[in-house]
Design a protein around this motif. Sequence first.
Motif, short mmCIF file in Angstrom:
data_model
loop_
_atom_site.label_atom_id
_atom_site.label_comp_id
_atom_site.label_asym_id
_atom_site.label_seq_id
_atom_site.Cartn_x
_atom_site.Cartn_y
_atom_site.Cartn_z
N ARG A 36 0.87 -1.17 0.00
CA ARG A 36 0.00 0.00 0.00
C ARG A 36 0.91 1.22 0.00
O ARG A 36 2.04 1.16 0.46
CB ARG A 36 -0.90 -0.02 1.23
CG ARG A 36 -2.10 0.90 1.11
CD ARG A 36 -3.13 0.62 2.18
NE ARG A 36 -3.84 -0.63 2.00
CZ ARG A 36 -4.89 -0.82 1.22
NH1 ARG A 36 -5.37 0.17 0.51
NH2 ARG A 36 -5.48 -1.99 1.15
N ALA A 37 0.38 2.35 -0.50
CA ALA A 37 1.23 3.53 -0.59
C ALA A 37 0.47 4.81 -0.30
O ALA A 37 -0.69 4.96 -0.68
CB ALA A 37 1.86 3.63 -1.98
N ALA A 38 1.17 5.72 0.36
CA ALA A 38 0.72 7.10 0.48
C ALA A 38 1.28 7.81 -0.74
O ALA A 38 2.49 8.03 -0.85
CB ALA A 38 1.26 7.73 1.76
N GLY A 61 -3.54 0.17 -3.07
CA GLY A 61 -2.67 -0.97 -2.83
C GLY A 61 -3.39 -2.27 -3.10
O GLY A 61 -4.54 -2.29 -3.54
N GLY A 62 -2.71 -3.36 -2.83
CA GLY A 62 -3.30 -4.67 -3.04
C GLY A 62 -2.32 -5.77 -2.71
O GLY A 62 -1.24 -5.52 -2.17
N GLY A 63 -2.69 -6.98 -3.04
CA GLY A 63 -1.88 -8.15 -2.71
C GLY A 63 -0.68 -8.31 -3.63
O GLY A 63 -0.71 -7.92 -4.79
N VAL A 108 3.37 -3.99 3.29
CA VAL A 108 4.57 -3.19 3.06
C VAL A 108 4.06 -1.82 2.62
O VAL A 108 3.36 -1.71 1.62
CB VAL A 108 5.47 -3.82 1.98
CG1 VAL A 108 6.73 -2.99 1.77
CG2 VAL A 108 5.83 -5.26 2.37
N PHE A 109 4.43 -0.78 3.39
CA PHE A 109 3.86 0.55 3.16
C PHE A 109 4.93 1.53 2.69
O PHE A 109 5.99 1.64 3.30
CB PHE A 109 3.23 1.03 4.47
CG PHE A 109 2.54 2.36 4.37
CD1 PHE A 109 1.56 2.61 3.43
CD2 PHE A 109 2.88 3.37 5.26
CE1 PHE A 109 0.93 3.84 3.37
CE2 PHE A 109 2.25 4.60 5.20
CZ PHE A 109 1.27 4.84 4.26
N TYR A 110 4.62 2.23 1.61
CA TYR A 110 5.54 3.18 0.99
C TYR A 110 4.98 4.59 0.98
O TYR A 110 3.77 4.79 1.00
CB TYR A 110 5.79 2.80 -0.48
CG TYR A 110 6.63 1.58 -0.67
CD1 TYR A 110 8.01 1.68 -0.79
CD2 TYR A 110 6.05 0.31 -0.75
CE1 TYR A 110 8.79 0.56 -1.00
CE2 TYR A 110 6.83 -0.81 -0.96
CZ TYR A 110 8.20 -0.68 -1.08
OH TYR A 110 8.97 -1.79 -1.28
N ARG A 111 5.89 5.55 0.89
CA ARG A 111 5.56 6.94 0.54
C ARG A 111 6.08 7.12 -0.89
O ARG A 111 7.24 6.79 -1.17
CB ARG A 111 6.27 7.92 1.46
CG ARG A 111 6.02 9.39 1.10
CD ARG A 111 6.99 10.33 1.80
NE ARG A 111 7.06 10.12 3.21
CZ ARG A 111 6.60 10.97 4.13
NH1 ARG A 111 6.03 12.09 3.75
NH2 ARG A 111 6.73 10.71 5.41
N VAL A 112 5.21 7.64 -1.78
CA VAL A 112 5.54 7.69 -3.20
C VAL A 112 5.12 9.02 -3.80
O VAL A 112 4.03 9.53 -3.51
CB VAL A 112 4.82 6.55 -3.96
CG1 VAL A 112 5.23 6.52 -5.42
CG2 VAL A 112 5.08 5.20 -3.32
N LYS A 113 5.96 9.57 -4.65
CA LYS A 113 5.59 10.73 -5.45
C LYS A 113 5.07 10.20 -6.78
O LYS A 113 5.72 9.38 -7.43
CB LYS A 113 6.79 11.64 -5.68
CG LYS A 113 7.25 12.33 -4.42
CD LYS A 113 8.40 13.26 -4.69
CE LYS A 113 8.84 13.88 -3.38
NZ LYS A 113 10.00 14.76 -3.54
#
Length: 162
Positions: A36-38, A61-63, A108-113
């Motif tokens: 998943r991502a912000a 996000g997803g699996g 697994v969580f990300y910060r993304v531009k």
Amino acid sequence: MNGKGIPEISGLTTRVMVFLMHKVFAVTRSMTLGVRAACFDEEGRIFLVRHSYVPGWYMPGGGVERGETVPAALAKELREEGNLVILAEPELFHVYQNQGASARDHVVFYRVKVRQTAPRPPDREIVECGFFALDALPDKVTTATLARLRELSGEVQKADIW
């Protein structure tokens, strides 16, 4: 450091042992993995989605599918859920246990531009999506989404449970 090192898995005996161990792990230690991502645009707005099958607004996000890497799953989910392309190296923020899904699920969580290549029309999975200013979020944002935004801002410490 000198030398090339040795392969982690080589030789017939090692390959057989690893294969057998993974068969046992699939039964005794199996888990599911999601990403998943912000996702922030150039204006600092966050991208959120509203699904047809669960209430509330979520980060996309997803699996992670069998044989798929986490980065590949991240890029695929952002493309599918929002027509989003990643502009810079995603920043791994944290890995969470998602007890709400099951005792064996992790995110697994990300910060993304990101940049949106085209508006994403509603379909059977995503009924609504868009970018929102952090001080103007839509109604019914999920508790977990708000918790992650507080963690990202430094307002609270990272939790280990999604």
